[in-house]
Design a protein around this motif. Structure first.
Motif, PDB file in Angstrom:
ATOM      1  N   TRP A   1      -1.126   5.072  -3.294  1.00 39.77           N
ATOM      2  CA  TRP A   1      -0.155   4.322  -2.496  1.00 39.77           C
ATOM      3  C   TRP A   1       1.136   5.137  -2.408  1.00 39.77           C
ATOM      4  O   TRP A   1       1.558   5.780  -3.382  1.00 39.77           O
ATOM      5  CB  TRP A   1       0.148   2.962  -3.132  1.00 39.77           C
TER       6      TRP A   1
ATOM      7  N   TRP B   1       3.421   2.478 -11.921  1.00 43.06           N
ATOM      8  CA  TRP B   1       4.859   2.585 -11.653  1.00 43.06           C
ATOM      9  C   TRP B   1       5.692   1.760 -12.626  1.00 43.06           C
ATOM     10  O   TRP B   1       6.848   2.104 -12.890  1.00 43.06           O
ATOM     11  CB  TRP B   1       5.204   2.340 -10.198  1.00 43.06           C
TER      12      TRP B   1
ATOM     13  N   TYR C   1       3.245 -13.356  -6.650  1.00 43.11           N
ATOM     14  CA  TYR C   1       3.478 -12.027  -6.069  1.00 43.11           C
ATOM     15  C   TYR C   1       4.939 -11.780  -5.709  1.00 43.11           C
ATOM     16  O   TYR C   1       5.769 -11.631  -6.589  1.00 43.11           O
ATOM     17  CB  TYR C   1       2.550 -11.887  -4.862  1.00 43.11           C
ATOM     18  N   TRP C   2       5.307 -11.760  -4.428  1.00 44.89           N
ATOM     19  CA  TRP C   2       6.680 -11.437  -4.040  1.00 44.89           C
ATOM     20  C   TRP C   2       7.497 -12.676  -3.696  1.00 44.89           C
ATOM     21  O   TRP C   2       8.520 -12.582  -3.036  1.00 44.89           O
ATOM     22  CB  TRP C   2       6.669 -10.458  -2.850  1.00 44.89           C
TER      23      TRP C   2
ATOM     24  N   TYR D   1      -6.337  -1.517  -7.313  1.00 45.28           N
ATOM     25  CA  TYR D   1      -5.799  -0.539  -6.335  1.00 45.28           C
ATOM     26  C   TYR D   1      -6.326   0.862  -6.620  1.00 45.28           C
ATOM     27  O   TYR D   1      -5.655   1.668  -7.282  1.00 45.28           O
ATOM     28  CB  TYR D   1      -4.266  -0.544  -6.374  1.00 45.28           C
TER      29      TYR D   1
ATOM     30  N   ASP E   1       4.660  -7.749   0.136  1.00 46.32           N
ATOM     31  CA  ASP E   1       3.633  -8.273   1.033  1.00 46.32           C
ATOM     32  C   ASP E   1       3.824  -9.712   1.528  1.00 46.32           C
ATOM     33  O   ASP E   1       3.713  -9.973   2.710  1.00 46.32           O
ATOM     34  CB  ASP E   1       2.259  -8.205   0.352  1.00 46.32           C
TER      35      ASP E   1
ATOM     36  N   TRP F   1       4.734   4.538  -1.884  1.00 45.68           N
ATOM     37  CA  TRP F   1       5.954   4.437  -2.701  1.00 45.68           C
ATOM     38  C   TRP F   1       5.637   4.350  -4.180  1.00 45.68           C
ATOM     39  O   TRP F   1       6.469   4.712  -5.007  1.00 45.68           O
ATOM     40  CB  TRP F   1       6.914   3.359  -2.205  1.00 45.68           C
ATOM     41  N   ASP F   2       4.425   3.913  -4.526  1.00 51.57           N
ATOM     42  CA  ASP F   2       4.008   3.987  -5.935  1.00 51.57           C
ATOM     43  C   ASP F   2       4.073   5.430  -6.423  1.00 51.57           C
ATOM     44  O   ASP F   2       4.564   5.714  -7.516  1.00 51.57           O
ATOM     45  CB  ASP F   2       2.562   3.495  -6.103  1.00 51.57           C
TER      46      ASP F   2
ATOM     47  N   TYR G   1     -11.720  -2.519  -2.855  1.00 53.31           N
ATOM     48  CA  TYR G   1     -10.473  -2.875  -2.178  1.00 53.31           C
ATOM     49  C   TYR G   1     -10.736  -3.252  -0.733  1.00 53.31           C
ATOM     50  O   TYR G   1     -11.525  -2.609  -0.045  1.00 53.31           O
ATOM     51  CB  TYR G   1      -9.493  -1.686  -2.222  1.00 53.31           C
TER      52      TYR G   1
ATOM     53  N   GLN H   1       5.237   2.914   4.284  1.00 54.32           N
ATOM     54  CA  GLN H   1       5.796   2.125   3.176  1.00 54.32           C
ATOM     55  C   GLN H   1       7.230   2.572   2.915  1.00 54.32           C
ATOM     56  O   GLN H   1       7.689   3.555   3.503  1.00 54.32           O
ATOM     57  CB  GLN H   1       4.932   2.297   1.912  1.00 54.32           C
TER      58      GLN H   1
ATOM     59  N   PRO I   1      -2.418   3.117  -8.621  1.00 50.88           N
ATOM     60  CA  PRO I   1      -1.469   2.164  -9.214  1.00 50.88           C
ATOM     61  C   PRO I   1      -2.029   1.472 -10.459  1.00 50.88           C
ATOM     62  O   PRO I   1      -1.324   1.294 -11.446  1.00 50.88           O
ATOM     63  CB  PRO I   1      -1.211   1.166  -8.083  1.00 50.88           C
TER      64      PRO I   1
ATOM     65  N   GLY J   1       6.340  -3.289   1.347  1.00 52.47           N
ATOM     66  CA  GLY J   1       5.961  -3.267  -0.059  1.00 52.47           C
ATOM     67  C   GLY J   1       6.100  -4.638  -0.707  1.00 52.47           C
ATOM     68  O   GLY J   1       5.705  -4.845  -1.834  1.00 52.47           O
TER      69      GLY J   1
ATOM     70  N   PHE K   1      -0.125  -0.739 -15.395  1.00 52.59           N
ATOM     71  CA  PHE K   1       0.299  -0.388 -14.039  1.00 52.59           C
ATOM     72  C   PHE K   1       1.169   0.867 -14.046  1.00 52.59           C
ATOM     73  O   PHE K   1       2.159   0.958 -14.776  1.00 52.59           O
ATOM     74  CB  PHE K   1       1.077  -1.558 -13.423  1.00 52.59           C
TER      75      PHE K   1
HETATM   76  C1  9YW Z   1      -1.941  -4.873  -1.397  1.00 52.00           C
HETATM   77  C2  9YW Z   1       0.215  -0.849  -4.921  1.00 52.00           C
HETATM   78  C3  9YW Z   1       0.744  -1.838  -3.896  1.00 52.00           C
HETATM   79  C4  9YW Z   1       2.260  -1.763  -3.737  1.00 52.00           C
HETATM   80  C5  9YW Z   1       2.814  -2.920  -2.906  1.00 52.00           C
HETATM   81  C6  9YW Z   1       2.293  -4.220  -3.452  1.00 52.00           C
HETATM   82  C7  9YW Z   1       0.773  -4.205  -3.470  1.00 52.00           C
HETATM   83  C8  9YW Z   1      -1.138  -3.815  -2.027  1.00 52.00           C
HETATM   84  O1  9YW Z   1       0.337  -3.126  -4.306  1.00 52.00           O
HETATM   85  O2  9YW Z   1       0.269  -4.099  -2.183  1.00 52.00           O
HETATM   86  O3  9YW Z   1      -3.115  -4.653  -1.097  1.00 52.00           O
HETATM   87  O4  9YW Z   1      -1.429  -5.968  -1.232  1.00 52.00           O
HETATM   88  O5  9YW Z   1       2.780  -5.315  -2.732  1.00 52.00           O
HETATM   89  O6  9YW Z   1       4.220  -2.886  -2.910  1.00 52.00           O
HETATM   90  O7  9YW Z   1       2.628  -0.540  -3.181  1.00 52.00           O
HETATM   91  O8  9YW Z   1       0.822  -1.025  -6.149  1.00 52.00           O
END
Ligand code: 9YW
Length: 419
Positions: free
Chosen positions: A33, A409, A348-349, A29, A163, A35-36, A81, A101, A24, A161, A407
């Motif tokens: 991943w 995606w 973040y989200w 990261y 988090d 869905w990425d 990580y 995911q 990603p 996704g 990034f």
């Molecule tokens: C984490 C990679 C991922 C996404 C997730 C995003 C984040 C990873 O990054 O999660 O360790 O928190 O929330 O949607 O797939 O880009």
């Protein structure tokens, strides 16, 4: 301008390309991943079709025997990580996590197939992927919908996704922190801690991982054993859209059994989505399966539901809901309602904008004929890129680029929007 932006986006994708998969972003990261990769393949398909297919093939090469497609594949060791393979301990030759995911691969494969310039290659690749994607979809209903409601639950926030969405706050109160082994987070050394999930949330993320690990990652046990079981409308919409797309793809490849089964899963799920609709909020809401109640949290999960072929009236209402959100922010679509007390513009989200989510909402609304709002969302994506480059996510009021930079995606979505 357009070509320059596409070229910059391609450069980001190439930078993060590890040959058979993309990361990603570097540093934050360093693995593959789920869905990425599926969404990034859409970007590759515009300039390197074989590479797009490889991205998805690599993902499915690590599908579990029971059908689950894991959320991270740890192709190469990297201490940058947390939590790494030792914490997950899923016992696989190439380590993976033990959760999944959002299942967007079905949608991505159909779209890449439909647009393919190399049709022979597309038929060969889609034919091979079809049963693998179908097995994953069936896995969801077998393992995450034990009562046969038509909708599936996530058992860990990382599966959504999204988090640290506000959606999980109340349910997270029921996830203990006793017995969590001491750990050191690594994300906060790559990105601003103020823009990341909190330590308290991380403890609960890890408690769930330890719980599932103690059950030997046996998917037939995890759903019922989890104190966290949430039916997320965004997640389910992605699943229903992928089932519907897989049905169409299977039909065009003459695979009638997969087509019929996929269509049945999509139809049942879309009908069941009605149970998540809230007239008060003008959007869908999460359902907390552990307590049997809707979650009163106006997040983007219930708006992302527009990605599925939902009824026209629902798509129209979501379009109206987005217009209301536009009154309290500069850019669309914030991951949480800016007028809600929990809104946190840069965390973040809990407020920021994510281009992949924008793309899926816009795609669904366009299909439903809500083109004005769909176009506005796409324009906002490009404005954000102009202001802040290819960031992980952006502030919906000040367009601040947040999280990791360059990034994958995000870049893929820009190529999708501009091509
Ligand atoms: C984490 C990679 C991922 C996404 C997730 C995003 C984040 C990873 O990054 O999660 O360790 O928190 O929330 O949607 O797939 O880009």
């Amino acid at each position: 301008m357009t070509q320059k932006m596409i070229d910059q986006a391609k450069a980001v994708m190439r930078k993060n390309d590890r040959g058979l998969y993309t990361v990603p972003t570097q540093g934050l990261y360093p693995f593959q991943w789920n869905w990425d990769s599926a969404l990034s393949a859409l970007g590759f398909a515009h300039f390197d079709e074989p590479r797009a297919w490889t991205e998805i093939e690599t993902l499915f090469a690590h599908q579990w025997e029971d059908g689950m497609l894991p959320h991270i594949i740890f192709h190469q060791p990297d201490d940058g990580y947390f939590p790494g393979p030792d914490v997950w301990a899923t016992g696989r030759a190439v380590p993976t996590t033990g959760i999944t995911q959002p299942p967007v691969a079905g949608f991505a494969v159909r779209r890449i197939f439909d647009r393919a310039r190399d049709k022979a290659l597309a038929v060969e690749k889609a034919r091979a992927l079809l049963p693998q994607i179908h097995a994953w979809h069936q896995w969801f209903f077998a393992n995450r919908d034990p009562q046969g409601t038509g909708l599936v639950a996530i058992i860990h926030p990382w599966e959504s996704g999204r988090d640290n969405s506000v959606d999980w706050d109340a349910a997270f109160e029921r996830v203990p922190t006793e017995g969590v082994e001491p750990f050191t987070r690594r994300d906060t050394s790559h990105a601003n801690p103020e823009h990341r999930p909190t330590d308290e949330q991380y403890k609960r993320y890890i408690w769930l991982v330890q719980k599932f690990r103690s059950l030997g990652w046996d998917n037939s046990k995890l759903h019922d054993a989890s104190p966290f079981q949430i039916v997320d409308p965004g997640f389910n919409a992605i699943l229903m859209r992928s089932c519907a797309d897989l049905a169409d793809l299977a039909e065009s490849l003459g695979e009638t059994q997969i087509a019929d089964q996929s269509r049945a899963m999509a139809d049942k799920g879309i009908a069941a989505m009605e149970t998540l609709w809230s007239d008060a909020h003008g959007q869908y809401l999460c359902f907390d399966r552990s307590i049997g109640a809707l979650v009163d949290s106006p997040s983007i999960g219930g708006i992302l539901a527009a990605f599925a072929p939902i009824p026209q009236a629902r798509a129209r209402a979501i379009s109206e809901r987005i217009k209301v959100l536009a009154e309290s922010c500069t850019y669309l679509v914030p991951s949480h309602d800016p007028t809600a007390p929990e809104f946190d513009a840069l965390r973040y989200w809990r407020g920021p904008i994510w281009l992949i989510v924008n793309y899926m909402i816009s795609d669904g609304l366009e299909f439903a004929g809500q083109t004005a709002v769909a176009d506005r969302i796409n324009r906002d994506c490009l404005r954000l890129i102009e202001q802040g480059g290819f960031a992980e996510y952006y502030g919906p009021i000040g367009a601040e680029p947040c999280g990791g930079d360059t990034f994958t995606w995000t870049a893929a979505m820009v190529i999708e929007i501009l091509s």
